[in-house]
Write an enzyme that holds these catalytic residues in place. Structure first.
Site, short mmCIF file in Angstrom:
data_model
loop_
_atom_site.label_atom_id
_atom_site.label_comp_id
_atom_site.label_asym_id
_atom_site.label_seq_id
_atom_site.Cartn_x
_atom_site.Cartn_y
_atom_site.Cartn_z
N CYS A 155 0.58 -1.04 -0.04
CA CYS A 155 -0.10 -0.06 0.15
C CYS A 155 0.89 1.32 -0.01
O CYS A 155 0.43 2.11 -0.75
CB CYS A 155 -1.20 -0.11 1.16
SG CYS A 155 -0.26 0.24 2.91
N HIS A 210 -2.07 1.36 7.14
CA HIS A 210 -2.54 1.54 5.67
C HIS A 210 -2.50 2.85 5.27
O HIS A 210 -2.66 3.55 6.17
CB HIS A 210 -3.75 0.81 5.59
CG HIS A 210 -4.30 0.89 4.16
ND1 HIS A 210 -3.70 -0.06 3.20
CD2 HIS A 210 -5.37 1.16 3.34
CE1 HIS A 210 -4.46 0.04 2.08
NE2 HIS A 210 -5.38 0.67 2.17
N ASP A 224 -8.04 3.48 -3.79
CA ASP A 224 -7.10 2.59 -2.82
C ASP A 224 -6.74 1.46 -4.02
O ASP A 224 -7.40 0.53 -4.47
CB ASP A 224 -7.92 1.91 -1.90
CG ASP A 224 -6.91 1.35 -0.95
OD1 ASP A 224 -5.64 1.08 -1.41
OD2 ASP A 224 -7.35 1.13 0.31
#
Length: 272
Positions: A67, A105, A120
Site C-alpha cells: 500500500c 495502511h 485505493d
C-alpha cells in the site's frame, strides 16, 4: 512524472482529464496490471518511497508493491493529472479493534466532479473502482462494499466484501504528508512481528474474483468458489509469479524465495 510511460504500464489508452471518469479508469487499470506484492521485503530489502524510485520499480521494472508504494505512486499520478489528492491513514483489521492499528495502511481521498472518492490501489484484493465517501453499499461485479461514517466526524469504515482477505479498514480523513508514512512503512518492512516480514504475499483482484499467493499457497477466488493449491517447487513458483502476477523478481533468488515461502506455509499449517 512521465505520465505517458505510466499509462503505457497500466494499459490506459483513453482520455486523461481531471475528472471522475479518468480517476475510475486509471484506478481500475492500475489494479488490473500492477500486482500487490512484498517480494522485496521477503528478500530483506526496504523499498524506497521516493517518487523516482517508485516510478523506476513499478513503471520501468514492471514490479508491484504494497500500500505505501502503490498508493504513493497513484497519488503522484493523479496529482499530475490535476486532481486534488489527500493522503490519509487507515487501520486495516476488524472494525471494533481496540486500539485500531492506525497507519498500517495508506489510502487516498480524491476530489473529482464535486464528490470525494476513496481511491485505493493497495488493498491487495480490493475494490477495482473508487468508492464515494458517502454512506452506502456499493456493488462492483458480484461484490458489495460498505462505506459508513465512524460517528466521530473524522473516521469512516470501509467494509470489504465478505470473501476478501481482510474485513476492511477504518479511515481517518485528516490529511497526512507523504513523510508521515515513512516510519510506519519502515516498521512494516523490517519488524520481525510484521505480517509483511513473516509471510510472502502477492495478490490481484479481478472483476469477479481474486488471486492470492500467500507463502507457497495459491488461492483463486472465482464465482464458482475458492480453490487453493500448494506450489510444489521453485519452477512452479517462478511460473506463477510470471504468468499469473506478471512478476519477474529482478535480482532476487527465486529458489530462496520459494524455500522461504514453503517454510512459512508449513509453519502456518502446523499452527492449525
Amino acid at each position: 512524472m512521465d505520465i505517458g510511460a505510466y499509462l503505457e504500464r497500466i494499459g490506459h489508452t483513453g482520455p486523461v482529464r481531471a475528472d471522475a471518469a479518468t480517476l475510475a479508469a486509471v484506478h481500475r487499470a492500475q489494479l488490473g496490471t500492477v500486482p500487490y506484492e512484498n517480494l522485496d521485503i521477503q528478500a530483506g530489502l526496504v523499498p524506497s518511497l521516493h517518487p523516482d524510485d517508485l516510478f523506476d520499480k513499478i513503471v520501468r521494472r514492471r514490479r508491484g508493491g504494497y500500500c505505501y508504494e502503490l498508493n504513493s505512486l497513484l497519488a503522484l499520478v493523479l496529482e499530475d493529472i490535476g486532481l486534488e489528492v489527500t493522503r490519509v491513514r487507515g487501520a486495516v483489521g476488524p472494525r471494533d479493534a481496540e486500539p485500531p492499528e492506525w497507519a498500517n495502511h495508506l489510502a487516498l481521498l480524491v476530489r473529482a466532479d464535486g464528490r470525494l472518492w476513496v481511491a485505493d490501489a493497495g488493498l491487495g484484493d480490493g475494490f477495482l473502482e473508487p468508492l464515494p465517501l458517502e454512506p452506502g453499499r456499493y456493488r462492483q461485479g458480484p461484490f458489495t462494499y460498505t462505506v459508513e461514517p465512524g460517528g466521530d466526524g473524522t473516521t469512516w469504515w470501509i467494509g470489504h466484501h465478505g470473501k476478501a482477505a481482510v474485513p476492511g479498514y477504518l479511515l481517518d480523513t485528516e490529511p497526512r504528508s507523504a513523510a508521515y508514512f515513512e516510519p510506519y512503512h519502515r516498521a512494516k518492512a523490517t519488524s520481525p512481528e510484521s505480517v509483511f516480514v513473516r509471510t510472502l504475499v502477492a495478490q490481484r483482484p479481478f472483476p469477479d474474483g481474486s488471486l492470492t499467493l500467500r507463502g507457497n499457497a495459491l488461492t483463486e477466488l472465482a464465482p464458482v468458489g475458492k480453490n487453493t493449491v500448494l506450489l510444489p517447487d521453485a519452477a512452479a513458483f517462478a511460473e506463477v509469479l510470471s504468468d499469473r502476477f506478471g512478476l519477474t523478481p529482478d535480482g532476487a533468488d527465486t529458489a530462496a524465495l520459494f524455500a522461504k515461502a514453503s517454510a512459512q506455509t508449513a509453519e502456518h499449517l502446523a499452527r492449525g
